[in-house]
Write an enzyme that holds these catalytic residues in place. Sequence first.
Site, short mmCIF file in Angstrom:
data_model
loop_
_atom_site.label_atom_id
_atom_site.label_comp_id
_atom_site.label_asym_id
_atom_site.label_seq_id
_atom_site.Cartn_x
_atom_site.Cartn_y
_atom_site.Cartn_z
N THR A 72 23.40 81.44 79.60
CA THR A 72 24.46 81.83 78.65
C THR A 72 25.69 82.48 79.26
O THR A 72 26.80 81.96 79.12
CB THR A 72 23.85 82.77 77.59
OG1 THR A 72 22.82 82.04 76.93
CG2 THR A 72 24.89 83.21 76.57
N ASN A 93 22.40 86.22 83.74
CA ASN A 93 22.49 87.21 82.64
C ASN A 93 22.12 88.60 83.14
O ASN A 93 22.54 89.60 82.57
CB ASN A 93 21.55 86.83 81.50
CG ASN A 93 22.05 85.65 80.69
OD1 ASN A 93 23.18 85.20 80.87
ND2 ASN A 93 21.23 85.15 79.79
N LEU A 106 22.85 91.74 80.01
CA LEU A 106 23.57 91.50 78.76
C LEU A 106 23.16 92.48 77.68
O LEU A 106 23.81 92.57 76.65
CB LEU A 106 23.48 90.04 78.29
CG LEU A 106 22.24 89.42 77.74
CD1 LEU A 106 22.52 88.06 77.20
CD2 LEU A 106 21.17 89.38 78.77
N HIS A 197 14.31 78.94 71.90
CA HIS A 197 13.42 79.71 72.78
C HIS A 197 12.07 79.92 72.11
O HIS A 197 11.03 79.77 72.72
CB HIS A 197 14.02 81.09 73.07
CG HIS A 197 15.07 81.06 74.14
ND1 HIS A 197 14.78 80.71 75.44
CD2 HIS A 197 16.39 81.35 74.12
CE1 HIS A 197 15.90 80.79 76.16
NE2 HIS A 197 16.88 81.16 75.38
#
Length: 411
Positions: A72, A93, A106, A197
Amino acid sequence: MKVSFNKAGFIILLTFLAVINLYSQNIPYTILISFDGFRWDYTSRGLTPNFDYIEKHGVKALSLKPSFPSITFPNHISIVTGMYPQNHGVIANTMYDPATDKIYSLYDTAEVRNAYWYKGEMIWETARRQGVITASYFWPGSEMNLNYRRPNYYEKYEHSRDYLERINGVINWLKLPYSERPKFITLYYDLTDSEGHRYGPDSPQVNAAISKLDSLLGVLFNKLEEINLRDSVNIIIVSDHGMTEISKDRYLNIEELSSCNSCKFFNRGAIMNIFIKDKNEVDAVYNRLKLKESHYKVYKPSEIPAEYHFNYNHLIGDLFILSEPGWSVGTTKDKDRMHDYNGGNHGFDNSFMDMHGIFYAIGPSFKENYKTGTIENINIYPLLCKILKIVPKQNIDGKLENISFILKERE
Ligand code: AMP
Ligand code: ZN
Ligand code: ZN
């Protein structure tokens, strides 16, 4: 004295001309939407009438190839900088910086806002310097702690923020008086990633997420119609990566396999960064992991295949692990989180089609009913600069000529 007056006069004249130029150039509005983890083929499930409409009246790419790793933050930032993760600096991340002993995650708001980590110039910084107003209703990297590196207007990330409220926020920006109104706006939804996920890409939950996001596009179209901007707004829809099925039966404990005393492990699932305190231990750990290499690859940074553009950044670590698609790597502690290893994941080889996302575009700048092959996401930043009529940052990885053919007018 006379010289300085002339200089000041010249600067005022230039500024005046720049402002006139901006007004006269008639820059179209552009909304960049990200549907996190929306795989390239999700729109072929017969669930997406609004995407079908865009396909007919705008541009559709076969897929959007993410930069490596297909995760991401690295990819959202590649999209808005035109740079590969190793060059814009957000290589995962979660990142460990051995130079400062700091960890980026994050989930750590202070670090997410810390400009230190972001080495690339994001589109809103480029635009702002050239007098174009921008706004962001969520995007990784939009909340930096330096004002001039942020969009003019932005919202602080809130995972559960109501989906319609986000669209209303965008519409409200577009209702501002002309001189305050942003020309470029981002919008972000996590739903397909979160459900992917948990339940895997082929689950009914992901199908429901696909439908829901598609219907939100319908809501956005209607609201743009209500404020009479429907025909003057470009809408670009992208995703940062796709999703593939994983299983807890395909899990490997790298900590155990490495038998390493001075190793620190960061990230898990598709990728892992290993930092080894005792540099004398690097070769031994590498050799042990190499000997047991199965369903994963172990690399020294210099050995990571060139096609990933992922060699030259000290945040990669002393060793780097990449899982085979569908497999997961982790540590002994991660074994307690086995529920994380069922369902879906991403981060794997970015050439693997399941990792590819979507690219759709519609609006005054784009060709109609135009289909193209796979596009790489680093080319979006130069495209946005072209649409916003601003000069892109130099020394980026993306190239306008790799994407400009989707525009109605290339010059
Ligand atoms: P990943 O682990 O790669 O699947 O990351 C997806 C997650 O990133 C989402 O579920 C969000 O919680 C998170 N995320 C996305 N955008 C932001 C943001 N701007 N700030 C903080 N977290 C974010
Ligand atoms: Zn994502
Ligand atoms: Zn994800």
